[in-house]
Design a protein around this motif. Structure first.
Motif, short mmCIF file in Angstrom:
data_model
loop_
_atom_site.label_atom_id
_atom_site.label_comp_id
_atom_site.label_asym_id
_atom_site.label_seq_id
_atom_site.Cartn_x
_atom_site.Cartn_y
_atom_site.Cartn_z
N VAL A 60 0.43 7.54 -11.65
CA VAL A 60 -0.29 6.95 -12.78
C VAL A 60 -0.93 8.12 -13.53
O VAL A 60 -1.55 8.99 -12.92
N GLU A 61 -0.78 8.12 -14.86
CA GLU A 61 -1.32 9.23 -15.65
C GLU A 61 -2.53 8.79 -16.46
O GLU A 61 -2.60 7.66 -16.94
N GLY A 62 -3.46 9.72 -16.60
CA GLY A 62 -4.61 9.54 -17.47
C GLY A 62 -4.70 10.72 -18.41
O GLY A 62 -4.42 11.85 -18.00
N THR A 63 -5.06 10.49 -19.66
CA THR A 63 -5.13 11.58 -20.63
C THR A 63 -6.39 11.47 -21.46
O THR A 63 -6.98 10.39 -21.61
N VAL A 64 -6.80 12.62 -22.02
CA VAL A 64 -7.91 12.69 -22.96
C VAL A 64 -7.58 13.72 -24.03
O VAL A 64 -6.65 14.52 -23.87
N ALA A 65 -8.34 13.70 -25.07
CA ALA A 65 -8.23 14.68 -26.16
C ALA A 65 -6.81 14.76 -26.70
O ALA A 65 -6.26 15.84 -26.88
N GLY A 66 -6.23 13.61 -26.95
CA GLY A 66 -4.89 13.59 -27.52
C GLY A 66 -3.83 14.22 -26.65
O GLY A 66 -2.83 14.73 -27.15
N GLY A 67 -4.04 14.20 -25.36
CA GLY A 67 -3.06 14.77 -24.44
C GLY A 67 -3.31 16.23 -24.10
O GLY A 67 -2.52 16.84 -23.39
N ALA A 68 -4.42 16.79 -24.58
CA ALA A 68 -4.74 18.18 -24.25
C ALA A 68 -4.94 18.34 -22.74
O ALA A 68 -4.61 19.37 -22.17
N VAL A 69 -5.47 17.30 -22.12
CA VAL A 69 -5.66 17.28 -20.67
C VAL A 69 -5.09 15.98 -20.14
O VAL A 69 -5.38 14.91 -20.65
N SER A 70 -4.26 16.10 -19.13
CA SER A 70 -3.76 14.90 -18.46
C SER A 70 -3.78 15.14 -16.96
O SER A 70 -3.65 16.27 -16.49
N VAL A 71 -4.00 14.08 -16.24
CA VAL A 71 -3.95 14.15 -14.78
C VAL A 71 -3.03 13.05 -14.28
O VAL A 71 -2.84 12.03 -14.94
N THR A 72 -2.50 13.28 -13.10
CA THR A 72 -1.66 12.28 -12.45
C THR A 72 -2.28 11.96 -11.10
O THR A 72 -2.64 12.87 -10.34
N VAL A 73 -2.45 10.68 -10.84
CA VAL A 73 -2.90 10.20 -9.54
C VAL A 73 -1.84 9.27 -9.00
O VAL A 73 -0.95 8.83 -9.74
N ASN A 74 -1.92 8.96 -7.72
CA ASN A 74 -1.03 7.92 -7.21
C ASN A 74 -1.76 6.58 -7.29
O ASN A 74 -2.91 6.52 -7.72
N GLY A 75 -1.08 5.52 -6.91
CA GLY A 75 -1.64 4.19 -7.04
C GLY A 75 -2.85 3.91 -6.19
O GLY A 75 -3.51 2.89 -6.38
N LYS A 94 -7.60 6.83 -12.75
CA LYS A 94 -8.09 6.06 -11.61
C LYS A 94 -8.32 4.61 -12.00
O LYS A 94 -8.01 3.69 -11.22
N ALA A 95 -8.83 4.36 -13.20
CA ALA A 95 -9.03 2.99 -13.65
C ALA A 95 -7.69 2.27 -13.76
O ALA A 95 -7.56 1.10 -13.36
N SER A 96 -6.69 2.96 -14.27
CA SER A 96 -5.35 2.36 -14.36
C SER A 96 -4.76 2.11 -12.97
O SER A 96 -4.15 1.07 -12.72
N ALA A 97 -4.96 3.07 -12.07
CA ALA A 97 -4.46 2.91 -10.70
C ALA A 97 -5.17 1.74 -10.01
O ALA A 97 -4.54 0.96 -9.29
N ASP A 98 -6.47 1.61 -10.21
CA ASP A 98 -7.22 0.51 -9.60
C ASP A 98 -6.74 -0.84 -10.13
O ASP A 98 -6.61 -1.80 -9.36
N ALA A 99 -6.49 -0.91 -11.43
CA ALA A 99 -6.00 -2.16 -12.01
C ALA A 99 -4.63 -2.51 -11.45
O ALA A 99 -4.35 -3.67 -11.12
N MET A 100 -3.77 -1.50 -11.32
CA MET A 100 -2.44 -1.72 -10.77
C MET A 100 -2.54 -2.18 -9.30
O MET A 100 -1.87 -3.11 -8.88
N GLN A 128 0.83 -1.20 0.00
CA GLN A 128 0.00 0.00 0.00
C GLN A 128 0.87 1.25 0.00
O GLN A 128 0.56 2.23 -0.69
N ALA A 129 1.95 1.25 0.75
CA ALA A 129 2.87 2.39 0.77
C ALA A 129 3.51 2.59 -0.60
O ALA A 129 3.66 3.73 -1.07
N GLU A 130 3.88 1.50 -1.26
CA GLU A 130 4.47 1.59 -2.60
C GLU A 130 3.46 2.16 -3.59
O GLU A 130 3.80 2.99 -4.44
N LEU A 131 2.21 1.74 -3.49
CA LEU A 131 1.16 2.27 -4.38
C LEU A 131 0.97 3.76 -4.17
O LEU A 131 0.78 4.52 -5.12
N ALA A 132 1.03 4.21 -2.92
CA ALA A 132 0.84 5.63 -2.62
C ALA A 132 1.94 6.49 -3.24
O ALA A 132 1.75 7.68 -3.46
N GLU A 133 3.08 5.87 -3.53
CA GLU A 133 4.21 6.59 -4.11
C GLU A 133 4.32 6.42 -5.63
O GLU A 133 5.20 7.02 -6.26
N THR A 134 3.46 5.64 -6.23
CA THR A 134 3.55 5.34 -7.66
C THR A 134 2.61 6.24 -8.45
O THR A 134 1.39 6.15 -8.29
#
Length: 117
Positions: free
Chosen positions: A45-60, A97-103, A37-43
């Motif tokens: 994960v990026e999500g993007t839309v519109a060809g990269g016009a908007v991207s967000v970063t979340v932790n694991g 968030k979907a990528s983080a959940d899968a990870m 869980q600690a490792e996930l909190a430090e990892t």
């Protein structure tokens, strides 16, 4: 005769459980889970839309860390574009968030399974 699934936990006498071994195993599993869980909190994960016009970063664990907008993609004085921008931020977050959940599921699944789910 089938093999006893608790063979590693059996003590030497009367076929009873070795409570110390059981407690050690549970403590090790808890430690492994906390470390994962600690490792996930430090990892990140990026999500993007519109060809990269908007991207967000979340932790694991899904906490939002950053929102990035591509320069020149949005007119801040246009109400419709700002509304679209808000929708895109939400969509990029859901992607991340979907990528983080899968990870997290892949990382914690084997550990959490030892606790019944």
């Amino acid at each position: 005769m089938t093999e006893n699934p608790f063979g590693g936990l059996m003590g030497g006498g009367e076929g009873g459980f070795d409570m110390n071994a059981l407690l050690q195993q549970a403590q090790q599993m808890q430690s492994d889970l906390q470390q994962a869980q600690a490792e996930l909190a430090e990892t990140p994960v990026e999500g993007t839309v519109a060809g990269g016009a908007v991207s967000v970063t979340v932790n694991g664990v899904g906490e939002l860390l950053a929102v990035n907008l591509k320069v020149g993609e949005f007119d801040g004085s246009d109400a419709d574009q700002l509304a679209d921008l808000g929708d895109m931020i939400v969509a990029a977050y859901r992607d991340a968030k979907a990528s983080a959940d899968a990870m997290a599921s892949a990382r914690l699944g084997p550990l959490a399974g030892g606790f019944g789910g």
